[in-house]
Enzyme design. Structure first.
Site, PDB file in Angstrom:
ATOM      1  N   GLU A 236       0.843  -1.367  -0.098  1.00  0.00           N
ATOM      2  CA  GLU A 236       0.156  -0.081  -0.201  1.00  0.00           C
ATOM      3  C   GLU A 236       1.093   1.168   0.136  1.00  0.00           C
ATOM      4  OE1 GLU A 236      -3.935   1.848   2.119  1.00  0.00           O
ATOM      5  OE2 GLU A 236      -2.804   0.491   3.349  1.00  0.00           O
TER       6      GLU A 236
ATOM      7  N   CYS B  81      -3.376   6.962 -13.792  1.00  0.00           N
ATOM      8  CA  CYS B  81      -3.705   8.254 -13.060  1.00  0.00           C
ATOM      9  C   CYS B  81      -5.055   8.919 -13.757  1.00  0.00           C
ATOM     10  CB  CYS B  81      -2.658   9.150 -13.163  1.00  0.00           C
ATOM     11  SG  CYS B  81      -2.438   9.691 -14.698  1.00  0.00           S
TER      12      CYS B  81
ATOM     13  N   GLU C  32       1.694   4.506 -20.170  1.00  0.00           N
ATOM     14  CA  GLU C  32       0.238   4.178 -20.753  1.00  0.00           C
ATOM     15  C   GLU C  32       0.095   5.071 -22.108  1.00  0.00           C
ATOM     16  OE1 GLU C  32      -0.477   3.950 -16.069  1.00  0.00           O
ATOM     17  OE2 GLU C  32       0.464   5.005 -17.387  1.00  0.00           O
TER      18      GLU C  32
ATOM     19  N   CYS D  99      -4.323   9.379 -17.783  1.00  0.00           N
ATOM     20  CA  CYS D  99      -4.363   8.301 -18.350  1.00  0.00           C
ATOM     21  C   CYS D  99      -5.496   7.602 -18.595  1.00  0.00           C
ATOM     22  CB  CYS D  99      -3.235   7.516 -17.890  1.00  0.00           C
ATOM     23  SG  CYS D  99      -1.598   8.115 -18.149  1.00  0.00           S
TER      24      CYS D  99
ATOM     25  N   HIS E 231       4.115   9.319 -18.908  1.00  0.00           N
ATOM     26  CA  HIS E 231       3.231   8.068 -18.589  1.00  0.00           C
ATOM     27  C   HIS E 231       3.207   6.839 -19.471  1.00  0.00           C
ATOM     28  CE1 HIS E 231       0.778  10.818 -15.522  1.00  0.00           C
ATOM     29  NE2 HIS E 231       2.249  10.827 -15.198  1.00  0.00           N
TER      30      HIS E 231
END
Length: 221
Positions: free
Chosen positions: A59, A125, A97, A128, A95
């Site tokens: 996490e 995010c 992606e 993206c 990014h």
């Protein structure tokens, strides 16, 4: 809730050589707008040290500020073809992606059906996610499944809305199970030359963390 822990990676784990400490202070003073144009790293297999640190389904994400995206594209057109590789973004301005849609997808057969699977260190995010929705709406032959190690900023309402919009656009979102991490290890991680392929060693809490994120994703979607 999973135990909150702080973990500072070594430079090597974070994809930098261990002698990078000297430059570290200088780097932090650089304003975002002074950063050089981002670089996207592409290849077939990523170093094991990156995988073990960046893909870990914890996490806390201290130091995990890159996105690693491993992809498989199965094209069903005049010629059936499968391509695979990975993309890694070099700093927060870029990014992976986006890079997939800008550099990888255009090289695939136009007009064919593409079944695409991504194995990503963390979920996209908001920006993206919007790009993914646009791509799926424009390209009716594109089927996208995203397997994620961690959920990125999932407590934020706009992030939750972005995840839901991806589902509505037809994207299949899944949390990576221990078997998926093993698949990435076998298919996308460099094995030392001259050594027999090392088997995947699951980290502590891998199953527990998978279940935690799976429950969170189910609640959001």
């Amino acid at each position: 809730k999973m135990a909150e822990k702080q973990e500072e990676p070594s430079n090597a784990q974070n994809g930098e050589p261990d002698n990078a400490e000297e430059g570290e202070g200088k780097k932090k003073k650089v304003k975002r707008e002074d950063l050089p144009p981002f670089e996207i790293v592409t290849g077939e297999r990523l170093p094991a040290i990156f995988f073990k640190f960046q893909f870990r389904n914890v996490e806390y994400s201290s130091g995990r500020n890159k996105t690693f995206l491993c992809y498989v594209v199965e094209t069903q057109g005049k010629e059936a073809a499968t391509s695979r590789g990975y993309l890694e973004d070099e700093h927060a301005a870029a990014h992976a992606e986006m890079a997939f849609f800008n550099t990888i997808l255009p090289t695939c057969q136009a007009g064919a059906r593409h079944d695409v699977t991504w194995y990503v260190s963390s979920s996209p995010c908001v920006t993206c996610a919007q790009r993914i929705c646009e791509a799926l709406r424009k390209n009716k032959g594109l089927r996208l499944t995203i397997m994620v190690g961690r959920l990125f900023m999932w407590e934020e309402p706009e992030m939750q809305a972005a995840l839901r919009s991806m589902k509505e656009a037809g994207c299949k979102l899944r949390i990576m199970k221990p078997q998926d991490f093993e698949y990435v290890w076998k298919n996308f991680v460099e094995q030392e030359e001259g050594e027999e392929a090392k088997s995947f060693v699951p980290w502590e809490d891998i199953q527990e963390n998978f279940q935690y994120y799976e429950e969170k994703l189910a609640e959001i979607l």
